[in-house]
Motif scaffolding. Structure first.
Motif, mmCIF file in Angstrom:
data_model
loop_
_atom_site.group_PDB
_atom_site.id
_atom_site.type_symbol
_atom_site.label_atom_id
_atom_site.label_comp_id
_atom_site.label_asym_id
_atom_site.label_seq_id
_atom_site.Cartn_x
_atom_site.Cartn_y
_atom_site.Cartn_z
ATOM 1 N N THR A 37 -17.819 48.358 3.029
ATOM 2 C CA THR A 37 -16.728 48.555 1.745
ATOM 3 C C THR A 37 -17.393 48.582 0.449
ATOM 4 O OG1 THR A 37 -15.444 47.069 2.961
ATOM 5 C CG2 THR A 37 -15.054 47.377 0.731
ATOM 6 N N GLY A 38 -18.644 47.632 0.337
ATOM 7 C CA GLY A 38 -19.198 48.126 -0.893
ATOM 8 C C GLY A 38 -20.837 47.587 -0.857
ATOM 9 N N LYS A 39 -21.400 47.694 -1.995
ATOM 10 C CA LYS A 39 -22.826 47.366 -2.127
ATOM 11 C C LYS A 39 -23.243 46.827 -3.662
ATOM 12 C CE LYS A 39 -27.489 49.367 -1.628
ATOM 13 N NZ LYS A 39 -28.282 50.397 -1.176
ATOM 14 N N ARG A 40 -23.987 45.553 -3.416
ATOM 15 C CA ARG A 40 -24.360 44.981 -4.722
ATOM 16 C C ARG A 40 -25.943 44.710 -4.355
ATOM 17 N NH1 ARG A 40 -21.995 39.619 -5.263
ATOM 18 N NH2 ARG A 40 -23.554 38.952 -4.018
ATOM 19 N N GLY A 41 -26.692 45.420 -4.837
ATOM 20 C CA GLY A 41 -28.218 45.359 -4.785
ATOM 21 C C GLY A 41 -28.626 45.630 -3.191
ATOM 22 N N ARG A 42 -29.044 44.401 -2.595
ATOM 23 C CA ARG A 42 -29.524 44.885 -1.206
ATOM 24 C C ARG A 42 -28.460 44.027 -0.416
ATOM 25 N NH1 ARG A 42 -31.777 48.618 -0.151
ATOM 26 N NH2 ARG A 42 -32.623 47.882 1.808
ATOM 27 N N THR A 43 -27.098 43.859 -0.986
ATOM 28 C CA THR A 43 -26.314 43.012 -0.181
ATOM 29 C C THR A 43 -25.103 44.035 0.271
ATOM 30 O OG1 THR A 43 -26.654 40.923 -1.188
ATOM 31 C CG2 THR A 43 -24.576 41.016 -0.079
ATOM 32 N N ARG A 44 -24.641 44.278 1.510
ATOM 33 C CA ARG A 44 -23.608 44.766 1.650
ATOM 34 C C ARG A 44 -22.098 44.007 1.891
ATOM 35 N NH1 ARG A 44 -24.480 50.438 1.581
ATOM 36 N NH2 ARG A 44 -26.506 51.109 2.182
ATOM 37 N N LEU A 45 -21.127 44.720 1.537
ATOM 38 C CA LEU A 45 -19.902 43.928 1.532
ATOM 39 C C LEU A 45 -18.954 44.722 2.705
ATOM 40 C CD1 LEU A 45 -17.513 42.082 0.430
ATOM 41 C CD2 LEU A 45 -17.179 43.949 -0.926
ATOM 42 N N VAL A 46 -18.160 43.774 3.309
ATOM 43 C CA VAL A 46 -17.017 44.501 3.841
ATOM 44 C C VAL A 46 -15.796 43.602 3.903
ATOM 45 C CG1 VAL A 46 -16.097 44.504 6.546
ATOM 46 C CG2 VAL A 46 -18.522 45.091 6.341
ATOM 47 N N LYS A 92 -27.290 33.324 11.690
ATOM 48 C CA LYS A 92 -28.377 33.466 12.612
ATOM 49 C C LYS A 92 -29.084 35.015 12.823
ATOM 50 C CE LYS A 92 -27.509 29.696 15.842
ATOM 51 N NZ LYS A 92 -26.969 29.436 17.106
ATOM 52 N N ALA A 93 -28.011 35.839 12.829
ATOM 53 C CA ALA A 93 -28.234 37.339 12.754
ATOM 54 C C ALA A 93 -28.928 37.898 11.551
ATOM 55 C CB ALA A 93 -26.916 38.127 13.017
ATOM 56 N N CYS A 94 -28.428 37.361 10.254
ATOM 57 C CA CYS A 94 -28.932 37.826 9.118
ATOM 58 C C CYS A 94 -28.860 36.860 8.114
ATOM 59 C CB CYS A 94 -27.947 39.051 8.626
ATOM 60 S SG CYS A 94 -28.572 39.676 6.953
ATOM 61 N N ARG A 95 -30.010 36.287 7.700
ATOM 62 C CA ARG A 95 -30.250 34.985 6.919
ATOM 63 C C ARG A 95 -29.794 35.254 5.445
ATOM 64 N NH1 ARG A 95 -35.934 31.958 7.094
ATOM 65 N NH2 ARG A 95 -34.859 30.720 5.583
ATOM 66 N N GLY A 96 -28.979 34.370 4.815
ATOM 67 C CA GLY A 96 -28.678 34.548 3.497
ATOM 68 C C GLY A 96 -27.063 35.242 3.418
ATOM 69 N N SER A 97 -26.458 35.705 4.652
ATOM 70 C CA SER A 97 -25.380 36.397 4.638
ATOM 71 C C SER A 97 -24.349 35.315 4.714
ATOM 72 C CB SER A 97 -25.226 37.302 5.797
ATOM 73 O OG SER A 97 -26.262 38.166 5.585
ATOM 74 N N ARG A 98 -23.094 35.744 4.411
ATOM 75 C CA ARG A 98 -21.845 34.631 4.795
ATOM 76 C C ARG A 98 -20.645 35.321 5.013
ATOM 77 N NH1 ARG A 98 -19.161 33.420 -0.637
ATOM 78 N NH2 ARG A 98 -20.220 35.444 -2.118
ATOM 79 N N VAL A 99 -19.666 34.548 5.558
ATOM 80 C CA VAL A 99 -18.404 34.955 5.691
ATOM 81 C C VAL A 99 -17.456 34.449 4.596
ATOM 82 C CG1 VAL A 99 -16.419 35.056 7.348
ATOM 83 C CG2 VAL A 99 -18.817 35.354 8.284
ATOM 84 N N VAL A 100 -16.374 35.175 4.165
ATOM 85 C CA VAL A 100 -15.758 34.715 2.970
ATOM 86 C C VAL A 100 -14.317 34.891 3.558
ATOM 87 C CG1 VAL A 100 -14.792 35.135 0.691
ATOM 88 C CG2 VAL A 100 -17.212 35.275 1.036
ATOM 89 N N HIS A 101 -13.510 33.682 3.486
ATOM 90 C CA HIS A 101 -12.029 34.040 3.765
ATOM 91 C C HIS A 101 -11.357 34.331 2.465
ATOM 92 C CE1 HIS A 101 -7.825 32.478 4.117
ATOM 93 N NE2 HIS A 101 -8.103 32.938 5.786
ATOM 94 N N ILE A 102 -10.123 35.269 2.797
ATOM 95 C CA ILE A 102 -9.467 35.670 1.652
ATOM 96 C C ILE A 102 -7.979 35.265 1.883
ATOM 97 C CG2 ILE A 102 -8.437 37.946 0.728
ATOM 98 C CD1 ILE A 102 -10.736 39.502 2.290
ATOM 99 N N PRO A 103 -7.513 34.475 0.861
ATOM 100 C CA PRO A 103 -7.990 34.134 -0.481
ATOM 101 C C PRO A 103 -8.469 33.047 -0.568
ATOM 102 C CG PRO A 103 -5.730 33.503 -0.212
ATOM 103 C CD PRO A 103 -6.034 34.120 0.973
ATOM 104 N N ASN A 104 -8.789 31.871 0.200
ATOM 105 C CA ASN A 104 -9.224 30.626 0.037
ATOM 106 C C ASN A 104 -10.364 30.486 -0.599
ATOM 107 O OD1 ASN A 104 -6.679 29.872 1.231
ATOM 108 N ND2 ASN A 104 -7.536 29.389 3.292
ATOM 109 N N ASP A 105 -11.496 31.413 -0.092
ATOM 110 C CA ASP A 105 -13.054 31.055 -0.710
ATOM 111 C C ASP A 105 -13.132 31.804 -2.039
ATOM 112 O OD1 ASP A 105 -13.407 29.625 1.497
ATOM 113 O OD2 ASP A 105 -14.386 31.532 2.738
ATOM 114 N N LEU A 106 -12.059 32.528 -2.472
ATOM 115 C CA LEU A 106 -12.441 33.646 -3.645
ATOM 116 C C LEU A 106 -12.188 32.615 -4.927
ATOM 117 C CD1 LEU A 106 -10.537 36.674 -2.653
ATOM 118 C CD2 LEU A 106 -13.184 36.110 -2.442
ATOM 119 N N PHE A 107 -11.084 31.568 -4.886
ATOM 120 C CA PHE A 107 -10.551 30.920 -6.058
ATOM 121 C C PHE A 107 -11.218 29.469 -6.104
ATOM 122 C CE2 PHE A 107 -8.101 34.752 -5.426
ATOM 123 C CZ PHE A 107 -8.621 35.421 -6.599
ATOM 124 N N ARG A 108 -11.298 28.540 -7.161
ATOM 125 C CA ARG A 108 -11.610 27.408 -7.146
ATOM 126 C C ARG A 108 -10.356 26.444 -7.413
ATOM 127 N NH1 ARG A 108 -15.818 26.889 -11.737
ATOM 128 N NH2 ARG A 108 -14.311 27.629 -12.784
#
Length: 710
Positions: free
Chosen positions: A638-647, A688-704
């Motif tokens: 979906t997107g890119k930020r530096g060397r990080t990809r987004l889906v 395990k497959a890609c160190r430094g990557s993460r899974v984000v839940h929409i919307p719970n992990d987006l806001f504090r």
């Protein structure tokens, strides 16, 4: 404990909270916690049609300015949306931030004045604390958008000006205050208000940093009217100005005595002032009147007193300019010098004081803080401009004339710079910026205003269908004689003089009688008693006839000078209008994306709105929130930020889905997978497959929301 931070701050109710609109497309706000998702969500821009025009060809016989020769700008943006959300988008959406963050040269805003009135096209009755929070949040964003040499101009009246000044000190720093401009918005007193007739608005000017500089104003014939050349000075016209300047060097090094060759008096600068030129230059000028020498006259105490410093702080070796001949001989030399060629740079006035020749500046006029309606227009002129564009439509209650914005944009920007206005109204700022070949971004909250005024007006500008405002500049009065105007008269002065004489000639026709009336007016020290002319005409005659006849105006015979006027030697004409804009260029129309997230404060629950599932709204919202550039050309991501990809997906984030995505990553790339449904094992699989990557839940992990106090 003693306070270490002495900065002055303005405080108000709920200053630590944020505001969200209570209703889409309307003025009205509700207080929320600054971590509320409804406030924190970043809206993106949904682009619509592109409006463009073709620059008209030049026509023979017409006059065009340098602006008319420049290419019209094409990269402009009209946004329908709430100003706070628009500014948030410009600063946070990566595609927009890359283009505008730190790139805006000028922000002019004419926000609701908070006058507790309701106007036809918007409401203007926000509670003070709501208004201050609204403006604070917008100023913070604007500061980020301004370039290092940029400036912000905030247009207000006396309702909130005093509070805004302190607020802008807080946001921009008091050291970045530039000026408080007073604009004479009325062209006549208002007698129906039951109180004072408010004739002006104010415009607060702040800079982003000390990199700010400004363009000077072009000098007109009227600006140069006070400059004359009675002694045929080869350096050109001049006027007798102040030979001193403000402040000194802190040691009274530029404050000393000059002996006057007419009176013998030792003359000093006034209190707190110093001579405006170097001593060697002044000595050379005074030596043209009579011989001088430098001499220490032990006047340290006097010089220190003038500069306002202790005597021990003043330099002791500063010498005075003292006559090197007897005073009687000096007076004779002065008399001879007055009639022998151009006068020296430092002048001796008839009553004995010292003056200085001030020549016509070559750099233009420094902007002043008083802007008369004659110079930049008034509200009535602005309403006429709107009515001309939209016949039969009720004009805005407080429009701004194009000439006012022309001056602001001229001072603060150059062609090609970006101008921002997020309270567009009828679109005056953008219209003038386009005509002046600046790029622009403008936003308006009310959809009906955009549809009825802003969009049609800007469309007319780019298509060359707006002949009003600053599209052309009215011609000036110019010399129409063969040999030039006499007596250093400017063309406007010659025109004013012939008009005054013409009015008198209606009553007194014989040249001899006309000359007598003129002579009486010139030598009168007070109001005129002659029925042939009123007091304004007497003042005009007094000033201009003295200039025409010279400083030593004849006591009785003004007939030769009257004959100059009636004989055509003061003939002037109006130059043709100058065209500044030939249309052309274009702009994109856009609106803010709908809200994708809602929040229930009672339950502490964030939910997705129906709009989140329409088109790519959710994808764009999440990418902007996480600061990713969209990559629609990439089928896997979906997107890119530096060397990080987004889906971003509404499909379940499972270990299987993770394993499908990872092979598409380059060796040094990471992945952020944002999904509305997350399998607990997906996070571990991705790490395990890609160190430094993460899974984000929409919307719970987006806001504090867990940090919001109940």
């Amino acid at each position: 404990m003693p306070r270490t931070n002495q900065r002055l701050e303005l405080t108000w109710f709920n200053k630590d909270k944020a505001l969200i609109p209570t209703e889409h497309g309307k003025y009205g706000y509700s207080w929320v916690d600054a971590r509320d998702p409804r406030y924190c969500e970043t809206h993106t821009l949904i682009e619509g049609e592109y409006i463009e025009g073709v620059q008209a060809e030049k026509e023979d016989g017409l006059s065009y300015s340098e602006l008319a020769d420049l290419e019209p700008t094409t990269d402009n943006l009209l946004i329908n949306g709430e100003s706070g959300d628009v500014l948030e988008a410009l600063t946070r959406v990566p595609e927009l931030a890359h283009k505008y963050l730190g790139q805006i040269k000028l922000c002019y805003i004419d926000p609701p004045f908070n006058t507790e009135k309701t106007f036809t096209h918007y409401e203007d009755n926000l509670e003070h604390s709501v208004w201050l929070t609204m403006m604070r949040d917008r100023l913070v964003h604007i500061k980020k958008l301004l370039s290092g040499n940029g400036s912000i101009w905030v247009h207000l009246d006396n309702s909130e000006n005093h509070r805004m000044r302190v607020l802008m000190d807080e946001v921009f720093g008091p050291g970045n205050f530039v000026a408080e401009v007073v604009w004479q918005k009325a062209d006549s007193p208002r007698s129906s208000t039951g109180s004072f007739s408010v004739d002006h608005d104010v415009i607060l000017v702040y800079r982003k940093s000390d990199q700010f500089d400004f363009n000077r104003l072009t000098r007109s014939e009227a600006d140069n009217a006070r400059f004359t050349n009675p002694d045929n000075d080869p350096n050109g016209p001049w006027w007798d100005g102040d030979p001193t300047a403000n402040k000194g060097d802190g040691r009274a090094g530029m404050c000393y005595a000059i002996q006057n060759p007419l009176t013998g008096e030792m003359q000093y600068p006034g209190s707190g002032r110093h001579w405006s030129l170097g001593q060697s230059e002044i000595l050379a000028a005074m030596n043209e009147w009579a011989p001088y020498r430098l001499e220490n006259i032990d006047d340290v105490a006097r010089r220190a007193e003038i500069e306002g410093i202790p005597p021990e702080q003043a330099k002791a070796d500063i010498k005075a300019l003292v006559l090197d001949v007897p005073i009687e001989q000096a007076r004779e030399m002065v008399t001879v010098r007055r009639t022998s060629g151009p006068l020296p740079k430092y002048l001796l006035r008839s009553k004995g004081s010292i003056g200085r020749k001030m020549y016509v500046p070559s750099t233009g006029l420094a902007p002043r803080t008083w802007w008369s309606n004659e110079e930049v227009g008034h509200n009535r002129e602005a309403k006429s401009e709107i009515k001309a564009l939209f016949p039969g439509t009720k004009a805005f209650s407080t429009p701004k004339p194009e000439r006012l914005l022309e001056r602001i944009i001229h001072i603060a920007t150059d062609p090609g710079d970006i101008v921002l206005d997020v309270f567009a109204g009828s679109g005056t700022t953008a219209a003038v910026a386009h005509k002046m070949k600046r790029r622009w971004v403008t936003a308006e909250l009310l959809p009906e205003t955009v549809e009825k005024f802003t969009l049609p007006r800007l469309t007319k500008v780019v298509r060359g269908e707006d002949p009003g405002g600053i599209t052309s500049t009215e011609g000036e009065r110019v010399d129409a004689t063969e040999d030039g105007l006499p007596g250093d008269l400017s063309a406007p002065e010659a025109f004013a003089l012939t008009q005054a004489l013409g009015n008198i000639a209606k009553v007194v026709s014989a040249p001899v009688d006309l000359a007598k009336v003129v002579g009486d007016a010139v030598h009168a020290d007070s109001k005129s008693d002659d029925p042939a002319l009123d007091n304004d005409e007497a003042k005009t005659l007094r000033r201009l006839m003295r200039k025409l006849a010279g400083a030593e105006a004849p006591e009785t015979d003004f007939l030769p000078y009257v004959k100059k006027s009636v004989g055509g030697q003061l003939k002037t004409k109006k130059s043709p209008d100058t065209i500044n804009c030939r249309g052309g260029g274009g702009f994109r129309v856009a609106h803010l994306s709908p809200a994708c997230f809602d929040y229930n404060p009672d339950l502490g629950l964030v939910t997705l709105t129906a709009a989140a599932f329409e088109g790519d709204n959710l994808t764009r919202a999440v990418a902007a929130h996480l600061n990713f550039h969209l990559t629609p050309e990439n089928r896997a991501f979906t997107g890119k930020r530096g060397r990080t990809r987004l889906v971003v997906t509404t499909a379940a984030a499972t270990p299987e889905y993770v394993n499908e995505l990872v092979p598409h990553l380059d060796d040094d790339e990471k992945l952020v997978l944002a999904s509305t449904s997350v399998d607990p094992d997906a996070q571990q699989t991705l790490r395990k497959a890609c160190r430094g990557s993460r899974v984000v839940h929409i919307p719970n992990d987006l806001f504090r929301v867990h940090e919001i106090e109940g």
